[in-house]
Design a protein around this motif. Sequence first.
Motif, PDB file in Angstrom:
ATOM      1  N   ARG A   1       0.826  -1.206   0.000  1.00  0.00           N
ATOM      2  CA  ARG A   1       0.000   0.000   0.000  1.00  0.00           C
ATOM      3  C   ARG A   1       0.870   1.270   0.000  1.00  0.00           C
ATOM      4  NH1 ARG A   1      -2.515  -0.974   4.492  1.00  0.00           N
ATOM      5  NH2 ARG A   1      -1.394   0.628   5.677  1.00  0.00           N
ATOM      6  N   GLU A   2       1.862   1.282   0.861  1.00  0.00           N
ATOM      7  CA  GLU A   2       2.677   2.490   1.001  1.00  0.00           C
ATOM      8  C   GLU A   2       3.580   2.696  -0.206  1.00  0.00           C
ATOM      9  OE1 GLU A   2       4.548   2.645   4.783  1.00  0.00           O
ATOM     10  OE2 GLU A   2       2.623   2.948   5.821  1.00  0.00           O
ATOM     11  N   ASN A  31       2.756   2.006  -3.247  1.00  0.00           N
ATOM     12  CA  ASN A  31       1.888   2.635  -4.264  1.00  0.00           C
ATOM     13  C   ASN A  31       1.684   4.115  -3.952  1.00  0.00           C
ATOM     14  OD1 ASN A  31       1.631   0.312  -5.725  1.00  0.00           O
ATOM     15  ND2 ASN A  31      -0.221  -0.361  -4.643  1.00  0.00           N
ATOM     16  N   ALA A  32       1.413   4.398  -2.655  1.00  0.00           N
ATOM     17  CA  ALA A  32       1.154   5.788  -2.258  1.00  0.00           C
ATOM     18  C   ALA A  32       2.364   6.661  -2.552  1.00  0.00           C
ATOM     19  CB  ALA A  32       0.820   5.842  -0.773  1.00  0.00           C
ATOM     20  N   GLN A  92       2.674   7.505  -6.127  1.00  0.00           N
ATOM     21  CA  GLN A  92       1.741   8.565  -6.514  1.00  0.00           C
ATOM     22  C   GLN A  92       2.292   9.947  -6.076  1.00  0.00           C
ATOM     23  OE1 GLN A  92      -0.835   8.261  -8.516  1.00  0.00           O
ATOM     24  NE2 GLN A  92      -0.282   6.099  -8.613  1.00  0.00           N
ATOM     25  N   THR A  93       2.859   9.958  -4.859  1.00  0.00           N
ATOM     26  CA  THR A  93       3.413  11.235  -4.352  1.00  0.00           C
ATOM     27  C   THR A  93       4.509  11.739  -5.274  1.00  0.00           C
ATOM     28  OG1 THR A  93       2.987  10.435  -2.129  1.00  0.00           O
ATOM     29  CG2 THR A  93       4.410  12.347  -2.307  1.00  0.00           C
TER      30      THR A  93
END
Lengths: 419, 1172
Positions: B450-451, B453-454, B457-458
């Motif tokens: 999850r992180e 992917n995040a 995106q950032t």
Amino acid sequence: MRFVHAADIHLDSPLQNLALQDEGQAARVRRACRDAFESMVRFCIDRRGSFLVLAGDLYDGDNTNMQTAYFLRQQLARLDKAGIRVVILKGNHDAQNRITGTLGMPDNTWVFDDKKPQTISFDDLQVAFHGQSFRPGPVPENLAARYPKPIAGWLNIGVLHTSLAGSDQHDPYAPCRLEDLTTHGYAYWALGHIHKGSVLAKAPWVVYSGNIQGRDIRETGPKGCYLVETDGDRVLSAEHIAFDVIRWHQADVDLTGATHEEDMADRIRASLREAHQEAGDRPCIVRLRLTGQTELHSRIGAFPNRLRDTVLGIAADIALDEIWLEKIRNETQPAHQRAKNDNNDSTSDLLRIIHEVAQDVDLIGPALKDALKDLRMKLPEELKQLPALELIDNPALARDFLMRLEPRIAARLNGEDVQ
Amino acid sequence: MKFTRLHLLAYGQFTNYNLTFGDTAGFHVIYGPNEAGKSTTLHALTSVLYGYSSDFQDDFLHGPADVAVAIELLNEDGKKLSFTRKRRGRNALVSDTGTPLNDDAILSFLGGVSRTSFTQVFALDHQRLRQYAHDLLEEGGDLGLSLAAAGAGIAHLNGILEKLGAAREDIFGLRASKRKLNALIKELTGLKQLRRERVVSPKRFKEFQQKIDELAAELEETRNRQKNTDAEIRRLERIQRNLPLRTKYATYEQDLKALKDIPILPSEAKEIRIRAQTECRRAEETLRSINQDIASLKQQISEITVDERLLAARARIEKLAKWRPVIEKQQDDLPRREAQYNEHLKEARNLLKRAELPGEPENLPNILISDVKRKELHRLIQEGRSLGVKLESATQQVREAEDSLKRAKTRLAEVPELQDTSALAQVLEDVNRLGDIEKDIATKENTYIRESNALRQTIIGLGIPSGEIERLRTLPVPPTETIEQFADELKDIDAKSRTVSETISRIREEIRKTDAEIARIKIAGAIPSEEDLRKARENRDTAWGLVRRVYVERQTGLDEAIKAIAPDGRLLESYEKLVAQADQIADTIRRHVKEVTQMSLLEQEKAQRTQELQEALQQEKDLAQKKSDLLEKWKALWPDDMTVHSPAGMREWLERRSQALTEAGELEALHDELNVLRTGESNAVEVLTATLQAFGEQPEGDSLEGLRMQARRVLQRTTEIKEARTQLMAEIRQQSTNKTKAEGLVKQLEAQKGDWMGKWQAALTAAKLQPDLSIEAVEVILEIMSKLDLKANDIASVKQRIDAMEKDWNDFRDEVAKLADLAPDVSMENPIAACREIERRLEQAKAADTQRTQLSERLETQEKAKQEEEDKVRKNKAILDTLCEQAGCKDPDKLAEIEAKSEKKRTAEQQCEEMKARMLEGGDGLDLAALFDECDTANAAEISDKIQELKAESENLTRKSNDLSRQLGALESNLKTLLGENQAAESLQDAKNIEAQIVELVEEYVDLTFEEIVLRQAIELFRQRNQDPILALAGTLFSELTNGVYTGLQADLDDNHKPILLAQHRDRGSLGVKALSDGTVDPLYLALRLAAIEVYNSKHEPMPFIADDLLLTFDDDRARATLKILSRIAEKGQVLFFTHHTHMVDLAKTSVPTELLKVHILAAPNVAAAAE
């Protein structure tokens, strides 16, 4: 036999310079003169005196109020009822006043003639009163010189309203020398006009009774009359009896060397306690004068209200509501004078420039005049010439003002809240 | 003057601590971290120079008496002064040689600078700098205040002036009625008026007195008249009252003459006579009746007979009479008692038979067993029963223990054998320590994905399309300082743009107003302008020149020129027309000179404004260009492929980038953690499988959790077998013990039973019972014996009663027999009947005796009454004889007539006396003769009318005199009230009090006014003197401090002609203090202050300047600039620069010339100063 000698009653004359804001105090002051006189009448009755001799100035010269005369007549009537005779000599104030003559006096009262010396004699007691009332206008001649010769074997009493020779603070009225009196052959001279009571001689007796109620800070100490004891044609004694209902007192407190406010408070407390004791059970109006070289000089000057609160607190501690404060005079000096600085153009010290400003009459004079003119305009006529306002016409006084106010200004510049 | 050494002998936390400044270097940086004693050192400096302040708080280590600081001073002339100051009143100052010094010695060394000046002018910290700068802003640039505030170091000057003004206003205002002084003046005026109203003047008093005298005279006259009228009314009323009396008197006088010979009897004579006659008659009648009664009573007494013997035996007979009913009752009761006795005997016999006991009921006490023996038998019965029960219970226990033992042995044989499981338990414990490792792995894997992917995106969001962290990390970006610099510059440009834009709006508005004003004037009338006049005159002069050339100088070839002036060729007419035109314009302008002037001014103003507008627009354009250039430079700082925002935006971008890099680091750490967890899991599965197999178990699958469960089950099973075996072994042991115990108890109880049997038989024998009787039989016998006990009591009681009755009967019979001779005719056969008869005869005798006594008493009474009546008759007859003698007659029957005449004579005499008395009573003191005369001569018919008339007159007079009296009373009362009050004198006293209060307030008002005026004048004087040197120098310093953004300072006058301070901006021209930003006012104040100090030091003994963390809010450039300025001050004088920032120390090292600088480090207390 005994009689009472009083003078300078000044009935209904107001007490001066008392900024009383407490209604209780104001109420006590309103009747002070009358209360003192009533006390004296009660005293005559209680002590069974044969006579009351009033040696002039029953009223203020400008008092045209018949209420005052009526009060006097009521009091004399009390004496009449008790069988006490009253002998009155009109003083300079009474001479110009018509209120006594208008009302008339009770039967026990005799008033000396103002045209020529007169003897009022009482056969039953073998007592003779010699005297001459004042006529309106100045009396520059020696009245006593023409008083009648004593009646041999009788008690002879001279009644005279006089400034004697050399009494200051009062205008010359019927001047004479003490020797004129002591050699006249009377046993007792009942004098009036000088408000401070004193025995000038005892052989024969020459006595100023003083007034019976002090009216301002110049009239401090006990006020009342003399109770005179006699035996045949001789006077045995004359004793001062106080009747003032409020006592004036000047309290001088030397603060030399005082370094802490507690120290100052202790000295003030001691002085006020003394004033309170001296006043006995009557209220005491105090003017506090602080003197001496002290490190507290500038603190006292800077925070007059705080000092006033402190003094009032001490007064309340000693005797709740019995010590009143007329004024505080700060006449202290700094503990040691700082070395004078000759840097008059200093940029660092605004106070120095303030000194300069205070000495520059041309600079400060117009500004002061402008700032104070509205106040003077608004004041009632009789107050337009108050000492504080002299500054308007005489800017040279600014230096004195600055000397007094410098600590306060310095404290303000120092960021302290002086109010 | 310089400090060359400060020695903290005992002060604050310091003991014997030296700070050596030396004679040369002028710039001292004193560095000390927090709590190192920086503030203490500063306090110590002031204290040693000026004395310890009373609120001295630095004596926490040393007692007040020990506190001491020493210092060495050096002045410009090279003189030194070294001394120590202790905390005490006398001789606080001591020189190095030990001699006392006085304060003045130091003060002269200090050039007369006071403590206040020293702390307020020559010392500054950043807080005070901020405060003073704030005040400067508040004062709005008042030059005098600004200079005085900075030069004299006095804050709040404006505040002081405002306070003084407010305090004055609180006391007095010209048109304010509620101010303290105004209110008092009003009150005083009121009191004076009140006093005037209350005073009773001699004139007023005399008027009163005169009115009173007049009224009193009138009242007296009225009262006299009324008195006379009332006297006449009284006389007439008296006659009216006396006339009827006078008439009656004459009538009675007549009667008296007629009754002259009749004696006057006592007034009660008639009454006495009638009473005597009546009583005499009544007594004679009573006597007759009494005599008859006496005869009758004597007859009755003689007829009565009495049996005296019976009366003599009266006591004995009455005693028997009381006893007789008791005997009669006993005789009735006796048969019933005898039947009762026989019944009891029968019942006792039956009981004896039931218990098989020998003997008769009459002999019961000998048959029954004693209580002692019965008690012993009861005890043995209980003991025997108890032993039986216990023996049975013990036998039962033996049987039960044998059964249980047998059952336990059978169950033990059925339980399997035990195995050792310690190895398996150890392995399982190791594996358990890993916890729920599979779940941890799953959770962390999810988080990681999850992180990741995040973050990706950032990164994309930050402008890296690939989303790779490496690209972001290596991206070239400018340093933060550069960004801040751009931000500041942009902000500055924006601020300026705003100001310029405001200026443009303002100018446009002013132009619009000017246009409107011009239009207004024009609308009022077409007024030619100066310009019109100038043109007309120019035309006129041109024409004149032409005329002159044509007609005077006779020039030719001027046709073109003439045509230009006069198209029709008529030059002279045209010239005249032009002259007239110019004159007309001039006239018009003169007529409207005001408007024209205004117009002219307005046009000038408009031109000026238009010029200003152009300048402002140009400024705006320049600023826009400057901003655009700056933005270009800004973009160039960043990589080409990036979207570049404003500095603020990019500052945020950098923060976000930094955050993203931090997050990437955290993700890598998470990945490493996951790998460690997975290795742990596979090792655990391997070990657990091997151990289970060694234990003989087939592993169920390869999941760690499954294997863990299997191992736990194996361990659980083994534990259960162990517990079952332990329990059964314990049971067998317990039952064997129980059996042995119960067998022993049986034996013991049997022995006790043998002993008991011996005692039982002995007891039965002693009670004379069969020794072989059972417990139950003995219990029956004992129960029957209890019943027999009761029966024996009943028998005895009845027998006793019967005996007593028989004795009574015999006694009674004997007593009756003794009375036989009193009644010989009565039979003694039945004593009860005989007794009754004698009783009856006694009652008869008693009744006759009573009757005889009563009759004798009545006879005696009647005899006495007879005597009394005879006395009455005698007495009354004597009275009647006396009355006859008084009346002069012999027959009492004549008495009545003489009495009537005597009464009439007496009445006449009384009436005459009464009439006389009544007349005298109402006779107002007149004698009878006068009164009779008054009545006899009066005219009765007129009196009534005359009285009415006089009464009416009297009423009128009463009314009048009441009225007068009321008026007089009111007047006198008014006068008395007026005189009796003291209100005039009281009002006077009150007025004096108010006057005194006014005097106090006036003094205070004058004082405050004086203070305000001298302060204002002093500030103005200060300005005049210091404006030039300080302002010029301050301008230079200000320019330095603002890096040349401001070029200097300038004095000007505002609209009220008050001197104000203006700052010269490089681009924006002169700006008032209020237009400066907060950040600019601080250096402005500092510049003023430092300039004041420099000017002072140039003229006087230079004073050290003490900066206490002064530059805290300044950026490095400004701090450097300040340090340079301070270095200049330090060249001549001395600067002590206190700081707790090492950064400041570094800045000082780069900005202050080395030869001037000395750095001191305030170390822990008690360590000598270390100098760098």
